[in-house]
Design a protein around this motif. Structure first.
Motif, PDB file in Angstrom:
ATOM      1  N   LEU B   8       0.820  -1.203   0.000  1.00 15.29           N
ATOM      2  CA  LEU B   8       0.000   0.000   0.000  1.00 15.29           C
ATOM      3  C   LEU B   8       0.853   1.252   0.000  1.00 15.29           C
ATOM      4  CD1 LEU B   8      -2.697  -0.983   2.552  1.00 15.29           C
ATOM      5  CD2 LEU B   8      -2.880  -0.846   0.097  1.00 15.29           C
ATOM      6  N   SER B   9       0.197   2.340  -0.317  1.00 10.35           N
ATOM      7  CA  SER B   9       0.902   3.616  -0.304  1.00 10.35           C
ATOM      8  C   SER B   9       0.861   4.206   1.100  1.00 10.35           C
ATOM      9  CB  SER B   9       0.196   4.562  -1.249  1.00 10.35           C
ATOM     10  OG  SER B   9      -1.091   4.795  -0.732  1.00 10.35           O
ATOM     11  N   GLY B  10       1.799   5.105   1.368  1.00 11.09           N
ATOM     12  CA  GLY B  10       1.771   5.912   2.588  1.00 11.09           C
ATOM     13  C   GLY B  10       1.485   5.100   3.839  1.00 11.09           C
ATOM     14  N   THR B  11       0.506   5.556   4.613  1.00 16.96           N
ATOM     15  CA  THR B  11       0.154   4.836   5.826  1.00 16.96           C
ATOM     16  C   THR B  11      -0.515   3.531   5.437  1.00 16.96           C
ATOM     17  OG1 THR B  11      -1.972   5.910   5.855  1.00 16.96           O
ATOM     18  CG2 THR B  11      -0.250   6.950   7.129  1.00 16.96           C
ATOM     19  N   SER B  12      -0.395   2.575   6.307  1.00 18.35           N
ATOM     20  CA  SER B  12      -0.837   1.245   5.923  1.00 18.35           C
ATOM     21  C   SER B  12      -2.357   1.132   5.925  1.00 18.35           C
ATOM     22  CB  SER B  12      -0.235   0.213   6.871  1.00 18.35           C
ATOM     23  OG  SER B  12      -0.645   0.521   8.179  1.00 18.35           O
ATOM     24  N   GLN B  13      -3.068   2.070   6.533  1.00 16.62           N
ATOM     25  CA  GLN B  13      -4.512   1.957   6.629  1.00 16.62           C
ATOM     26  C   GLN B  13      -5.224   2.527   5.409  1.00 16.62           C
ATOM     27  OE1 GLN B  13      -5.630   0.221   9.199  1.00 16.62           O
ATOM     28  NE2 GLN B  13      -3.485   0.097   9.789  1.00 16.62           N
ATOM     29  N   GLU B  14      -4.597   3.514   4.797  1.00 13.21           N
ATOM     30  CA  GLU B  14      -5.340   4.319   3.841  1.00 13.21           C
ATOM     31  C   GLU B  14      -5.235   3.752   2.429  1.00 13.21           C
ATOM     32  OE1 GLU B  14      -5.494   9.039   2.631  1.00 13.21           O
ATOM     33  OE2 GLU B  14      -3.781   8.190   3.678  1.00 13.21           O
ATOM     34  N   ILE B  15      -6.356   3.576   1.790  1.00 14.96           N
ATOM     35  CA  ILE B  15      -6.341   3.134   0.404  1.00 14.96           C
ATOM     36  C   ILE B  15      -6.809   4.302  -0.450  1.00 14.96           C
ATOM     37  CG2 ILE B  15      -7.390   1.574  -1.269  1.00 14.96           C
ATOM     38  CD1 ILE B  15      -7.523  -0.536   0.838  1.00 14.96           C
ATOM     39  N   LEU B  16      -6.002   4.668  -1.410  1.00 14.07           N
ATOM     40  CA  LEU B  16      -6.367   5.777  -2.277  1.00 14.07           C
ATOM     41  C   LEU B  16      -7.092   5.246  -3.496  1.00 14.07           C
ATOM     42  CD1 LEU B  16      -3.052   7.792  -2.132  1.00 14.07           C
ATOM     43  CD2 LEU B  16      -5.242   8.447  -1.152  1.00 14.07           C
ATOM     44  N   SER B  17      -8.050   6.019  -3.978  1.00 15.10           N
ATOM     45  CA  SER B  17      -8.703   5.606  -5.208  1.00 15.10           C
ATOM     46  C   SER B  17      -8.026   6.299  -6.376  1.00 15.10           C
ATOM     47  CB  SER B  17     -10.194   5.939  -5.173  1.00 15.10           C
ATOM     48  OG  SER B  17     -10.375   7.308  -5.367  1.00 15.10           O
ATOM     49  N   ALA B  18      -8.141   5.675  -7.538  1.00 15.78           N
ATOM     50  CA  ALA B  18      -7.503   6.224  -8.733  1.00 15.78           C
ATOM     51  C   ALA B  18      -7.988   7.648  -8.982  1.00 15.78           C
ATOM     52  CB  ALA B  18      -7.818   5.338  -9.936  1.00 15.78           C
ATOM     53  N   ARG B  19      -9.258   7.868  -8.650  1.00 14.36           N
ATOM     54  CA  ARG B  19      -9.847   9.188  -8.865  1.00 14.36           C
ATOM     55  C   ARG B  19      -9.132  10.259  -8.036  1.00 14.36           C
ATOM     56  NH1 ARG B  19     -14.725  11.030 -10.162  1.00 14.36           N
ATOM     57  NH2 ARG B  19     -15.514  12.820  -9.020  1.00 14.36           N
ATOM     58  N   ASP B  20      -8.770   9.905  -6.787  1.00 15.37           N
ATOM     59  CA  ASP B  20      -8.058  10.855  -5.933  1.00 15.37           C
ATOM     60  C   ASP B  20      -6.694  11.209  -6.516  1.00 15.37           C
ATOM     61  OD1 ASP B  20     -10.149  10.626  -4.184  1.00 15.37           O
ATOM     62  OD2 ASP B  20      -9.191   9.029  -3.025  1.00 15.37           O
ATOM     63  N   LEU B  21      -6.096  10.259  -7.216  1.00 20.29           N
ATOM     64  CA  LEU B  21      -4.751  10.459  -7.734  1.00 20.29           C
ATOM     65  C   LEU B  21      -4.750  11.037  -9.150  1.00 20.29           C
ATOM     66  CD1 LEU B  21      -3.107   7.129  -6.537  1.00 20.29           C
ATOM     67  CD2 LEU B  21      -2.802   9.408  -5.579  1.00 20.29           C
ATOM     68  N   GLY B  22      -5.944  11.389  -9.646  1.00 13.55           N
ATOM     69  CA  GLY B  22      -6.004  11.933 -10.998  1.00 13.55           C
ATOM     70  C   GLY B  22      -5.764  10.880 -12.060  1.00 13.55           C
ATOM     71  N   ILE B  23      -6.178   9.680 -11.737  1.00 13.94           N
ATOM     72  CA  ILE B  23      -5.998   8.576 -12.680  1.00 13.94           C
ATOM     73  C   ILE B  23      -7.371   8.004 -12.993  1.00 13.94           C
ATOM     74  CG2 ILE B  23      -5.057   6.240 -12.959  1.00 13.94           C
ATOM     75  CD1 ILE B  23      -2.857   7.107 -10.954  1.00 13.94           C
ATOM     76  N   VAL B  24      -7.557   7.573 -14.231  1.00 14.95           N
ATOM     77  CA  VAL B  24      -8.791   6.877 -14.563  1.00 14.95           C
ATOM     78  C   VAL B  24      -8.403   5.513 -15.122  1.00 14.95           C
ATOM     79  CG1 VAL B  24      -8.872   8.157 -16.749  1.00 14.95           C
ATOM     80  CG2 VAL B  24     -10.871   6.917 -15.991  1.00 14.95           C
ATOM     81  N   ALA B  25      -9.047   4.484 -14.574  1.00  8.97           N
ATOM     82  CA  ALA B  25      -8.715   3.134 -15.013  1.00  8.97           C
ATOM     83  C   ALA B  25      -9.781   2.619 -15.963  1.00  8.97           C
ATOM     84  CB  ALA B  25      -8.616   2.193 -13.815  1.00  8.97           C
ATOM     85  N   CYS B  26      -9.330   1.848 -16.937  1.00  8.55           N
ATOM     86  CA  CYS B  26     -10.260   1.277 -17.911  1.00  8.55           C
ATOM     87  C   CYS B  26     -11.105   0.208 -17.226  1.00  8.55           C
ATOM     88  CB  CYS B  26      -9.477   0.657 -19.062  1.00  8.55           C
ATOM     89  SG  CYS B  26     -10.502  -0.196 -20.255  1.00  8.55           S
ATOM     90  N   THR B  27     -12.435   0.283 -17.423  1.00 14.98           N
ATOM     91  CA  THR B  27     -13.290  -0.710 -16.761  1.00 14.98           C
ATOM     92  C   THR B  27     -13.227  -2.064 -17.459  1.00 14.98           C
ATOM     93  OG1 THR B  27     -15.070   0.258 -18.027  1.00 14.98           O
ATOM     94  CG2 THR B  27     -14.991   0.791 -15.685  1.00 14.98           C
ATOM     95  N   ARG B  28     -12.723  -2.080 -18.686  1.00 14.89           N
ATOM     96  CA  ARG B  28     -12.668  -3.356 -19.382  1.00 14.89           C
ATOM     97  C   ARG B  28     -11.347  -4.077 -19.126  1.00 14.89           C
ATOM     98  NH1 ARG B  28     -12.841  -3.026 -25.599  1.00 14.89           N
ATOM     99  NH2 ARG B  28     -15.101  -2.951 -25.626  1.00 14.89           N
TER     100      ARG B  28
END
Lengths: 215, 221
Positions: B8-28
């Motif tokens: 995981l990134s940063g602290t071990s508890q926190e999961i970031l979403s792609a949206r928070d990071l300015g990333i968009v993932a392909c749903t396919r």
């Protein structure tokens, strides 16, 4: 992956993996063969590599293809009551809804239990054979794999197989019902279809379609 | 088989979403791309961080599915003709008749598989679609699990139609007995198909957005 302290936001895009179900972002770590990488919060399997997965899937796909064709031609149930005998094949079952608007249901049934499963097998072979042989991907392999994935929920051969068992229970006290050869083929089909889904690691397929090995 | 925990990134508890990071993932094919990219560079699928029209499509398919489910229960599912009588029974009617004959087990299974499960699916999809619009008491993990169950069960509901098809083709014993599909079968099939489409239209990533406190109800864009 050399700098484990780099924040996710600064990693290049090919060193992260995004969960397609819940959008969680992780640093890409390829698990060893036989291990699974799963999303921590929604538990979707992300990468599930297996030793020799490609060859296994191809072998299973060929078996599934033979079974689907065989199971559709041979009768799967026979019925016997007071001298009246009837044997039905998958084609007969699909055509049970003949007449009027019911013909649409016939076509849909035929597609769900025969044509779509068969098409998916052919697409899988078309995409995977070149990859396993370390050749460049086949033409339109990306479109073929996309179509195969879109059709996945609509491929219902194994649902039909369980349907056979249910129908059998329903008519068992009405008449003598016997299994045709296709019934056992459908039984094997259920197992193989489930095995095929388990062996296939979508991430690995997409990855090899994008970065084919240079032979 | 061993489960590998993704680092995981940063602290071990926190999961970031792609949206928070300015990333968009392909749903396919799940390939990440920078926010703003229109189509996936790998598979050519249209990229959307959160599918705005998703809920509209869910409700549209859901409504059609529910509308089809009504005639699926009022019309007869099977027309059974035996030597002396013709019997046209609906799903519920057939189960009640079985219960009268003492087959409580089979009657219960039929009621459960053809009535309880379809209705539960409608309620589950509606609940999921409503729950992403407002704060929900159930956890995101539970709702995601509910979605997976609904999506998994969806195709198995076609089993009723396949049984009707098998019985209608199998039981054709000339004058002795014959079973033919009733009008309800086509509506039942449509209802199953539209429920499946409704579940597929749902963008599961929305489940994980709503309850992050600072973002509030930013689900829809």
């Amino acid at each position: 992956m050399d700098h484990p302290d780099t924040p996710l936001a600064e990693l290049p895009l090919d060193e992260i993996i995004v969960c397609p179900q819940c959008d969680a972002v992780y640093r890409l770590q390829r698990p060893a063969d036989g291990e699974r990488a799963a999303c921590e919060r929604c538990h979707t399997a992300l990468i599930t590599p297996r030793d020799n997965a490609g060859l296994q899937i191809i072998a299973v796909a060929v078996a599934v293809m033979v079974l689907i064709i065989g199971a559709s031609v041979f009768p799967f149930l026979t019925i016997d009551a007071a001298g009246n005998r009837n044997a039905v094949s998958v084609l007969d079952a699909a055509l049970a809804f003949a007449g009027g608007p019911m013909i649409l249901l016939s076509l849909a049934t035929a597609a769900l239990i025969f044509f779509i499963p068969l098409l998916r097998v052919l697409l899988t072979l078309y995409v995977l054979v070149p990859i396993v042989l370390d050749r460049p991907p086949a033409r339109h392999a990306v479109a073929a794999f996309s179509l195969s994935e879109e059709l996945r929920p609509w491929s219902m051969a194994e649902v039909f197989a369980i349907g056979c068992a249910v129908a059998l229970v329903k008519v068992a006290d009405l008449a003598d019902v016997g299994f045709g050869p296709a019934f056992y083929m459908f039984g094997a089909l259920v197992v193989l279809v489930i095995a095929q889904d388990r062996f296939l690691c979508k991430w690995s397929v997409w990855n090899s379609l994008e970065h084919p090995k240079k032979s | 088989m061993q489960m590998v925990r993704m680092e995981l990134s940063g602290t071990s508890q926190e999961i970031l979403s792609a949206r928070d990071l300015g990333i968009v993932a392909c749903t396919r094919c799940s390939k990440p791309a920078p926010m703003g990219a229109q189509t996936c560079s790998r598979c050519g699928h249209r990229l959307v961080s959160r599918d705005r029209q998703s809920l509209q499509r869910v409700w549209a398919f859901w409504t059609v599915g529910l509308m089809c489910y009504i005639p699926a229960n009022t019309y007869p599912m099977l027309k059974t003709r035996t030597l002396f009588q013709v019997d046209e029974s609906t799903i519920i009617g057939g189960a009640v008749e079985l219960a009268h004959h003492g087959n409580w087990g089979i009657a219960f299974i039929i009621l459960f598989a053809s009535v309880v499960i379809p209705l539960a699916k409608f309620m589950a999809v509606a609940f999921l679609a409503i729950s992403v619009k407002q704060r929900s008491v159930t956890s995101q993990r539970q709702r995601h699990y509910l979605y997976e169950v609904v999506e998994y069960i969806g195709r198995w509901s076609m089993i009723d139609i396949f049984v009707v098809a098998i019985l209608s083709s199998l039981v054709q014993l000339k004058s002795l007995a014959a079973i033919n599909p009733g009008t309800a079968s086509i509506f039942f099939a449509l209802s199953v198909i539209f429920t499946m489409l409704a579940a597929q239209a749902f963008d599961t990533r929305m489940i994980w957005d709503t309850q992050t406190k600072d973002e509030g109800l930013k689900t829809n864009d």
